[in-house]
Design a protein around this motif. Structure first.
Motif, PDB file in Angstrom:
ATOM      1  N   ILE A 178      25.897  93.974 -12.856  1.00  0.00           N
ATOM      2  CA  ILE A 178      27.130  93.578 -12.177  1.00  0.00           C
ATOM      3  C   ILE A 178      28.331  93.798 -13.099  1.00  0.00           C
ATOM      4  CG2 ILE A 178      28.385  91.580 -11.233  1.00  0.00           C
ATOM      5  CD1 ILE A 178      26.236  92.710  -9.345  1.00  0.00           C
ATOM      6  N   ASP A 179      28.105  93.496 -14.379  1.00  0.00           N
ATOM      7  CA  ASP A 179      29.185  93.691 -15.341  1.00  0.00           C
ATOM      8  C   ASP A 179      29.626  95.150 -15.376  1.00  0.00           C
ATOM      9  OD1 ASP A 179      30.646  92.568 -17.891  1.00  0.00           O
ATOM     10  OD2 ASP A 179      29.720  94.470 -18.487  1.00  0.00           O
ATOM     11  N   PHE A 180      28.670  96.055 -15.477  1.00  0.00           N
ATOM     12  CA  PHE A 180      29.011  97.483 -15.505  1.00  0.00           C
ATOM     13  C   PHE A 180      29.636  97.923 -14.190  1.00  0.00           C
ATOM     14  CE2 PHE A 180      26.773  98.596 -19.428  1.00  0.00           C
ATOM     15  CZ  PHE A 180      27.643  99.548 -19.908  1.00  0.00           C
ATOM     16  N   SER A 181      29.131  97.363 -13.108  1.00  0.00           N
ATOM     17  CA  SER A 181      29.645  97.759 -11.800  1.00  0.00           C
ATOM     18  C   SER A 181      31.091  97.308 -11.634  1.00  0.00           C
ATOM     19  CB  SER A 181      28.777  97.155 -10.696  1.00  0.00           C
ATOM     20  OG  SER A 181      27.450  97.618 -10.838  1.00  0.00           O
ATOM     21  N   ASP A 182      31.389  96.117 -12.122  1.00  0.00           N
ATOM     22  CA  ASP A 182      32.767  95.643 -12.048  1.00  0.00           C
ATOM     23  C   ASP A 182      33.683  96.523 -12.891  1.00  0.00           C
ATOM     24  OD1 ASP A 182      31.972  93.655 -10.406  1.00  0.00           O
ATOM     25  OD2 ASP A 182      31.993  92.070 -11.936  1.00  0.00           O
ATOM     26  N   ARG A 183      33.190  96.818 -14.050  1.00  0.00           N
ATOM     27  CA  ARG A 183      33.953  97.635 -14.990  1.00  0.00           C
ATOM     28  C   ARG A 183      34.292  98.998 -14.382  1.00  0.00           C
ATOM     29  NH1 ARG A 183      33.230  98.014 -20.929  1.00  0.00           N
ATOM     30  NH2 ARG A 183      31.628  96.431 -20.823  1.00  0.00           N
ATOM     31  N   LEU A 184      33.361  99.543 -13.608  1.00  0.00           N
ATOM     32  CA  LEU A 184      33.528 100.902 -13.102  1.00  0.00           C
ATOM     33  C   LEU A 184      33.790 100.950 -11.594  1.00  0.00           C
ATOM     34  CD1 LEU A 184      30.653 102.478 -15.227  1.00  0.00           C
ATOM     35  CD2 LEU A 184      33.109 102.788 -15.572  1.00  0.00           C
ATOM     36  N   GLY A 185      34.116  99.793 -11.033  1.00  0.00           N
ATOM     37  CA  GLY A 185      34.520  99.788  -9.633  1.00  0.00           C
ATOM     38  C   GLY A 185      33.407 100.152  -8.669  1.00  0.00           C
ATOM     39  N   VAL A 186      32.203  99.681  -8.919  1.00  0.00           N
ATOM     40  CA  VAL A 186      31.094  99.940  -8.002  1.00  0.00           C
ATOM     41  C   VAL A 186      30.866  98.699  -7.147  1.00  0.00           C
ATOM     42  CG1 VAL A 186      28.650 100.535  -7.826  1.00  0.00           C
ATOM     43  CG2 VAL A 186      30.034 101.507  -9.676  1.00  0.00           C
ATOM     44  N   GLU A 187      31.029  98.854  -5.836  1.00  0.00           N
ATOM     45  CA  GLU A 187      30.926  97.715  -4.933  1.00  0.00           C
ATOM     46  C   GLU A 187      29.492  97.240  -4.738  1.00  0.00           C
ATOM     47  OE1 GLU A 187      34.027  99.363  -1.929  1.00  0.00           O
ATOM     48  OE2 GLU A 187      32.876  97.792  -0.946  1.00  0.00           O
ATOM     49  N   LYS A 188      28.633  98.209  -4.413  1.00  0.00           N
ATOM     50  CA  LYS A 188      27.254  97.880  -4.041  1.00  0.00           C
ATOM     51  C   LYS A 188      26.279  98.703  -4.873  1.00  0.00           C
ATOM     52  CE  LYS A 188      28.378  95.815   0.031  1.00  0.00           C
ATOM     53  NZ  LYS A 188      27.947  94.517   0.537  1.00  0.00           N
ATOM     54  N   LEU A 189      25.128  98.105  -5.119  1.00  0.00           N
ATOM     55  CA  LEU A 189      24.093  98.813  -5.862  1.00  0.00           C
ATOM     56  C   LEU A 189      22.773  98.736  -5.111  1.00  0.00           C
ATOM     57  CD1 LEU A 189      25.846  96.918  -8.053  1.00  0.00           C
ATOM     58  CD2 LEU A 189      24.364  98.137  -9.658  1.00  0.00           C
ATOM     59  N   ALA A 190      22.211  99.889  -4.817  1.00  0.00           N
ATOM     60  CA  ALA A 190      20.851  99.917  -4.276  1.00  0.00           C
ATOM     61  C   ALA A 190      19.902  99.759  -5.457  1.00  0.00           C
ATOM     62  CB  ALA A 190      20.588 101.226  -3.545  1.00  0.00           C
ATOM     63  N   ILE A 191      19.109  98.668  -5.439  1.00  0.00           N
ATOM     64  CA  ILE A 191      18.234  98.428  -6.591  1.00  0.00           C
ATOM     65  C   ILE A 191      16.781  98.283  -6.166  1.00  0.00           C
ATOM     66  CG2 ILE A 191      19.929  97.344  -8.118  1.00  0.00           C
ATOM     67  CD1 ILE A 191      18.756  94.613  -7.160  1.00  0.00           C
ATOM     68  N   SER A 192      15.940  98.629  -7.123  1.00  0.00           N
ATOM     69  CA  SER A 192      14.514  98.396  -6.947  1.00  0.00           C
ATOM     70  C   SER A 192      13.947  98.011  -8.294  1.00  0.00           C
ATOM     71  CB  SER A 192      13.835  99.665  -6.422  1.00  0.00           C
ATOM     72  OG  SER A 192      14.047 100.727  -7.330  1.00  0.00           O
ATOM     73  N   SER A 193      12.726  97.544  -8.241  1.00  0.00           N
ATOM     74  CA  SER A 193      12.008  97.284  -9.477  1.00  0.00           C
ATOM     75  C   SER A 193      10.680  98.010  -9.356  1.00  0.00           C
ATOM     76  CB  SER A 193      11.796  95.773  -9.644  1.00  0.00           C
ATOM     77  OG  SER A 193      11.131  95.527 -10.861  1.00  0.00           O
ATOM     78  N   ILE A 194      10.295  98.735 -10.390  1.00  0.00           N
ATOM     79  CA  ILE A 194       9.164  99.655 -10.256  1.00  0.00           C
ATOM     80  C   ILE A 194       8.176  99.526 -11.406  1.00  0.00           C
ATOM     81  CG2 ILE A 194      10.352 101.417  -8.893  1.00  0.00           C
ATOM     82  CD1 ILE A 194      10.982 102.802 -11.550  1.00  0.00           C
ATOM     83  N   ILE A 195       7.008 100.061 -11.166  1.00  0.00           N
ATOM     84  CA  ILE A 195       5.999 100.166 -12.230  1.00  0.00           C
ATOM     85  C   ILE A 195       5.681 101.644 -12.399  1.00  0.00           C
ATOM     86  CG2 ILE A 195       3.638  99.584 -12.928  1.00  0.00           C
ATOM     87  CD1 ILE A 195       3.863  97.144 -11.022  1.00  0.00           C
ATOM     88  N   PRO A 196       6.136 102.243 -13.487  1.00  0.00           N
ATOM     89  CA  PRO A 196       5.773 103.644 -13.699  1.00  0.00           C
ATOM     90  C   PRO A 196       4.276 103.769 -13.952  1.00  0.00           C
ATOM     91  CG  PRO A 196       7.572 102.955 -15.147  1.00  0.00           C
ATOM     92  CD  PRO A 196       6.972 101.718 -14.557  1.00  0.00           C
ATOM     93  N   ALA A 197       3.658 104.747 -13.328  1.00  0.00           N
ATOM     94  CA  ALA A 197       2.223 104.942 -13.527  1.00  0.00           C
ATOM     95  C   ALA A 197       1.933 105.288 -14.982  1.00  0.00           C
ATOM     96  CB  ALA A 197       1.722 106.067 -12.632  1.00  0.00           C
ATOM     97  N   GLY A 198       0.804 104.778 -15.451  1.00  0.00           N
ATOM     98  CA  GLY A 198       0.446 105.080 -16.832  1.00  0.00           C
ATOM     99  C   GLY A 198      -0.699 104.200 -17.263  1.00  0.00           C
ATOM    100  N   PRO A 199      -1.256 104.489 -18.426  1.00  0.00           N
ATOM    101  CA  PRO A 199      -2.392 103.698 -18.898  1.00  0.00           C
ATOM    102  C   PRO A 199      -2.045 102.207 -18.969  1.00  0.00           C
ATOM    103  CG  PRO A 199      -1.939 105.568 -20.363  1.00  0.00           C
ATOM    104  CD  PRO A 199      -0.828 105.500 -19.370  1.00  0.00           C
ATOM    105  N   GLY A 200      -2.902 101.384 -18.376  1.00  0.00           N
ATOM    106  CA  GLY A 200      -2.683  99.941 -18.438  1.00  0.00           C
ATOM    107  C   GLY A 200      -1.619  99.431 -17.492  1.00  0.00           C
ATOM    108  N   ARG A 201      -1.078 100.344 -16.684  1.00  0.00           N
ATOM    109  CA  ARG A 201      -0.035  99.880 -15.755  1.00  0.00           C
ATOM    110  C   ARG A 201      -0.442 100.282 -14.352  1.00  0.00           C
ATOM    111  NH1 ARG A 201       3.736 102.422 -19.465  1.00  0.00           N
ATOM    112  NH2 ARG A 201       3.768 104.109 -17.971  1.00  0.00           N
TER     113      ARG A 201
END
Lengths: 263, 261, 311, 313
Positions: free
Chosen positions: D72-95
């Protein structure tokens, strides 16, 4: 005032580039309010006889009166190649270069090679800035298969600084984790006269970078024509008051560069 | 009339070259009496997206009317890169190319890769010449960033076997030029021109007696090689080996036939 | 029929074909045919024949008749050929005294066969010090004019000192096989010479400094080495000459060499690549006077010191 | 942005002393710099330019160890109203992205959405290897206000395992942001220059999925993310239902211009994927007109959101 400490002219072999002549760079500078640019010729990264590239740049700079007031030429020197001392003398005395850029990865020698250390010391004695570019291109994807896969991080610079602590450095297009240094390395870097340009992907949080190394260590740079012209500026202009504010911004725009370039 | 079937513009990354624009090339042609040159843009050897190089050449050619009359463009196509067929169509229909140059060693695919065979067939169907360069520079004096591989003459045979009815240019003939009898016969039967720029064409008289005078044409490999050695190989042929009629074939006749001009 | 005439004669019909052919090529024949030194003087062969020539780097071999060399020399207007016969790394021989004497006998035979055309160079192997000096005497007594050394021993090896000193006395030049087999970055092992004893530019610099009165000829600048690097190293050693022979007639090598070595230290040569040797000088940006020097005068001046020059 | 002093004004104020320093300087090449007033560049206020455009960031992430505050801090700084966000698990050993794992990811997104209502547009993450659980997860997430899907490199987008998920998203009229890579040197996807992640979707995978499902909406992830963007654009050119976001750390100078030429101005989306400055800098410095920038920064993604009624304003 705004000074770009990381611009290049010339041809990039592996991808068509726009805006890579002095004329085109000057048009960008005029459009985006950049007063001066430190420039060298990309061809010197690939020519075996790099001096040909320095000569090309010099000729280009001589071809238009406007260029003289707006560009600081840097030479590319390969300390492994025959005649480099003579090249350096000509570049300093006849072409008026204010610094040199080294490309050990492309010219295939180690940073710790005696000839490299030797060159850095000679540059120091001649009052020249020594520029190291951490990478030209991202080795992951956009890179061509003939291009190098090696890139540096800040830690790779430490041995050189240890060898020649009193030279003046530019670290350009800085990538990798910039917080990788241990306490003593960080102290060494702080004591060194060095400017890190703002074009590199490592500077994902400019406020943190300044808090760690001080506003005196950074300066505006574009890495043009390879990277876009404005991201390096955005890192500066979007700094907040609590991150140094206008004073820091002005140091980064040109104050630090002016000091180190002696203008 | 004199036609150079192996000229290049553009930037050679590893060494400064002094004659690499259309303007400089035409000046050189004027100086040496060359009427027409077949040209492509060396940037396409290194750009991943080779079409950018073809576009650059086309723009340069359009920038001066006099170039139109002197330079015959060939496109550089990489058949393993996305969109090559679109590129080729554009080059053919909008840029007026008469042929294509392939650089499998630089673009890192095998000459008999199915995509390459498809490209050569496509070129054949469109009436385009397919040019293969045995090497750009001598690998001994190359930059360490340059490739190490060079072709011998026999290395182009597999594609000629795959597509025997295409028309070929084989350029800068260096290295081993020995072919088996069967391959020699294949070469003789094919519609191929070998240019005289390469060091292995120094025995041009012998080559003519093996393959016939119809198989060779003047080429310079400029701006990498000097402009005149390829011509010297033709002009200094003794009357006994090649009379004026044969020399004229080598100067321009063979090239005009295969280029259809 | 000369080139221009052919063009004129065929202009009309060619124009017809052209307009039917390439879209971009209509009007080709509207423009005046190009006029340059070669078209105006008839053809390139006139330009070739304009210059007297001494070929400073050529070889005879058991399997090649000297007649073939003379034939191509006549075609290209070459008056004299400096020849030697050598034991290379490909021969499986070690250049023993018997072997280098055999080589030199071959040269002597060619000299006798074409007495006005060949200038002989003795070949030797300084590993055999005494025999080498004897061989120099034998060869020079029979009219040879210089020395050719290959890659048995590097030119700056102390083994060579007595030979060099002898040649200084004789005021004769030593042609030394050379290579500069780097990619980039100097003579580093991974891009270095394939033949460890081949003389590299730095070896020439070392020996030229030790013997400023010696005359050394760096072999075949076009022979597959990095000529840019080579010229940069040799620049400061005025007693090192370079010949422009070799199969790689790269476009800018002669101009580059003149820039760094000057017009007085370059020689025309072929080393088996006759067309390249002539073509690369003809197509350079040099003046007629400079071309004259390189084709003929520079080497003749070297020969003059030992009284072996051509008139 | 009141805290920022305008660069142009600052320059005006400091012009005289700068001139003084420069006149007294000893640089040979720069004497006369101050004389040629015409040589001085026009001023350019980059932050003014930044703030001129409304922005929806189409590609961003939240992580367990990074608070959404920084975003949010960066978005305010750069005038970004909305952010499409996700949280992910990159495939890999142990994940392994098992149902429990992807649910936890999505909970993180839901939490951020609640913390900053109106700022975050949530994207559900799932692994189509778990077909039933994936469809259930879509329902759970969309019910709580998410607006699309983000999938990573567990399964290629054109794998049949994905078909039910794609069909579900078609029903929902929502976009699927798909991790992508085009890791070739030259020579196509040959093994020696190929993908480091074998299941990452490559441009040809998008092309096939887009052809099979012309009514679906796909988002090719981070054109600046270390891919061969020239190659990617050449492949995606003919598939109008594939969008591309311009996020990634490689702000190469000509990418946006090239993408514009091949994909057109309606299929490009502003995004950051952790590279906040680059995401904006690369668009601002391209040869786009204001209307095109407006589309890329805001309208194009908003038009996608409109299809599911999730548009802004």
């Amino acid at each position: 005032m705004l000074i770009d400490i990381n611009a290049s002219t010339g041809h990039w072999p592996f991808q068509q580039m726009q805006n890579s002549s002095c004329n085109e760079i000057l048009a960008r500078m005029d459009r985006y309010g950049v007063d001066l640019s430190v420039v060298s010729n990309l061809n010197g990264i690939f020519y075996k006889n790099v001096q040909a590239a320095n000569e090309e740049l010099h000729e280009e700079l001589m071809s238009d009166r406007r260029f003289k007031d707006r560009f600081f030429p840097f030479a590319i020197i390969n300390p492994q190649y025959a005649g480099w001392r003579q090249d350096l003398d000509i570049c300093v005395n006849k072409m008026g270069v204010r610094g040199i850029r080294l490309y050990p990865v492309y010219h295939d020698y180690e940073l710790s090679d005696p000839s490299c250390i030797d060159l850095v010391k000679i540059a120091r004695d001649m009052g020249l800035i020594v520029g190291f570019t951490f990478r030209m291109f991202d080795p992951r994807g956009p890179r061509h298969w003939m291009d190098t896969t090696i890139q540096w991080n800040l830690g790779d610079m430490i041995p050189v600084i240890q060898e020649v602590p009193d030279a003046t450095y530019f670290f350009l297009n800085v990538v990798g984790n910039i917080f990788v240094l241990n306490e003593s390395e960080r102290a060494l870097l702080k004591k060194t006269t060095v400017l890190i340009d703002t074009s590199g992907a490592s500077l994902g949080n400019m406020g943190n970078a300044i808090a760690t190394y001080g506003a005196g260590k950074f300066a505006f740079g574009t890495h043009t024509p390879i990277l876009d012209y404005l991201t390096g500026l955005l890192r500066i202009e979007s700094l907040r008051e609590n991150e140094g504010g206008e004073a820091a911004r002005d140091q980064l725009r040109s104050g630090n560069a002016r000091k180190i370039l002696g203008i | 009339m004199l036609i150079d079937i192996n000229a290049n513009t553009g930037h050679w990354p590893f060494r400064q070259t002094s004659c690499n624009s259309c303007r400089q090339l035409v000046a050189r042609m004027d100086e040496s009496g060359t009427d027409l040159s077949v040209v492509s843009n060396m940037n396409g050897i290194f750009y991943k997206n080779t079409q950018a190089a073809n576009e650059e050449l086309n723009e340069e050619l359009k920038s001066d009317r006099s170039f139109n009359n002197r330079l015959i463009p060939f496109a550089i196509i990489n058949p393993v890169y996305a969109g090559w067929k679109d590129d080729l169509d554009t080059c053919l229909n909008k840029m007026g190319i008469k042929g294509i140059r392939l650089y499998p060693l630089y673009h890192d695919y095998d000459l008999t890769d199915p995509s390459c065979v498809e490209l050569v067939r496509y070129a054949r169907d469109k009436g385009l010449i397919v040019a293969l360069t045995l090497r750009m520079v001598d690998s001994r004096s190359r930059s360490w960033m340059d490739i190490t591989a060079e072709w011998n003459l026999r290395d182009v045979i597999p594609i000629m076997k795959e597509v025997p009815d295409a028309r070929y240019f084989i350029l800068n003939i260096a290295g081993d030029i020995r072919l088996s009898q069967a391959d020699t016969d294949l070469m003789i039967k094919s519609d191929t021109l070998m240019d005289t720029s390469g060091r292995s064409t120094s025995g041009l008289g012998n080559l003519i007696s093996t393959y016939g005078a119809g198989k060779f044409a003047f080429g310079t490999h400029t701006p990498i090689l000097d402009y005149l050695t390829g011509l010297l190989r033709i002009e200094s042929l003794s009357e006994r080996v090649a009379d004026e009629t044969i020399k004229d074939l080598l100067r321009a006749g063979n090239a005009r036939r295969i280029l259809g001009i | 029929m000369n080139r221009r005439k052919f063009f004129r004669n065929s202009a009309v019909s060619a124009a017809g074909m052209l307009s039917a052919g390439i879209p971009g090529l209509t009007g080709c024949l509207d423009s005046a045919p190009p006029a340059g030194p070669f078209s105006s003087s008839g053809n390139i062969m006139k330009e070739v024949m304009k210059y007297r020539k001494i070929n400073t780097h050529e070889h005879v071999r058991p399997d090649i008749s000297p007649g073939a060399l003379i034939e191509v020399s006549d075609r290209l207007g070459i008056e004299k050929l400096v020849i030697s016969s050598i034991v290379t790394e490909y021969s499986g021989k070690s250049a023993t005294p018997q072997e280098f004497r055999d080589c030199n006998d071959l040269v002597l035979k060619a000299m006798k066969q074409y007495p006005d055309r060949f200038l002989g160079q003795a070949f030797l192997n300084p590993v055999y010090g005494k025999e080498s000096l004897e061989e120099i005497k034998r060869c020079m007594d029979q009219g040879m004019t210089g020395l050719k050394v290959y890659n048995q021993v590097k030119i700056n090896d102390p083994l060579f000192y007595p030979v060099i000193e002898k040649l200084i006395d004789l005021k004769m030049i030593i042609l030394v096989h050379a290579f500069c087999g780097l990619g980039m970055g100097g003579h580093r092992p991974k891009y270095g010479n394939t033949e460890p004893n081949t003389s590299i530019p730095e070896d020439f610099a070392g020996v030229a400094k030790r013997y400023p009165e010696g005359m050394f000829q760096y072999a075949h600048l076009h022979g597959g080495g990095d000529w840019e690097y080579t010229c940069r190293i040799l620049q400061d050693y005025p007693n090192v000459y370079a010949d422009l022979s070799g199969s790689n007639n790269e476009a800018d090598a002669v101009d580059f060499a003149v820039r760094y070595l000057g017009e007085d230290r370059l020689f025309f040569g072929t080393d088996g690549s006759h067309f390249q040797g002539v073509g690369t000088i003809l197509s350079s940006r040099l003046s007629d006077a400079q071309k004259e020097k390189i084709f003929f005068c520079n080497y003749n001046d070297v020969l003059k010191r030992s009284g072996n020059h051509v008139n | 942005m009141a805290n920022l002093i305008n660069r142009r004004n600052f320059f005006k104020k400091t012009a005289l002393p700068v001139t003084g320093i420069m006149m007294g300087s000893s640089i040979s090449g720069l004497s006369g710099c101050q004389r040629s007033g015409a040589a001085m560049p026009a001023s350019y206020d980059i932050m003014e330019e930044v703030m001129k455009y409304r922005k929806i960031n189409s590609h961003e992430h939240v992580w367990p160890d990074v608070s959404p505050d920084a975003l949010i801090d960066f978005s305010d700084r750069l005038g970004v109203e909305k952010l499409a966000i996700s949280s992910i698990i990159p495939a890999g050993p142990g994940r392994e992205a098992n149902p429990q794992g992807f649910r936890a990811c999505n909970d993180l997104v839901l939490k951020a959405m609640k913390k900053y209502p109106g700022r975050f547009l949530g994207q559900a993450f799932l692994n189509p290897v778990y077909g039933k659980e994936s469809l259930e997860e879509i329902k759970r997430c969309i019910d709580q206000g998410m607006i699309g899907l983000k999938i990573y490199n567990q399964v290629k987008i054109n794998d049949p395992l994905f078909y039910p998920v794609i069909e579900k998203l078609i029903d929902l009229k929502m976009v699927m942001l798909v991790h992508a890579h085009c890791g070739l040197g030259v020579g196509g996807y040959r093994p020696r220059y190929g993908n480091v992640q074998p299941n990452a979707s490559i441009p040809e995978d998008f092309a096939m999925a887009a052809k099979r499902y012309p009514e679906a909406i796909f988002q090719y992830a981070h054109l600046h993310g270390g891919s061969d963007w020239e190659y990617a654009c050449r492949v995606l050119k003919d598939y109008p239902n594939v969008y591309a976001d311009l996020s990634g750390s490689n702000n190469e100078a000509n990418t946006v211009n090239f993408a514009l030429k091949h994909l057109g101005e309606d299929r490009l989306l502003f995004g950051s994927d952790g590279s906040y400055y680059q995401g904006i800098g690369t668009i601002l410095s391209s040869d786009l007109n204001d209307a095109q920038r407006k589309k890329i920064f805001f309208d194009n993604f908003n038009n996608i959101l409109r299809k599911s009624g999730n548009n802004v304003d």
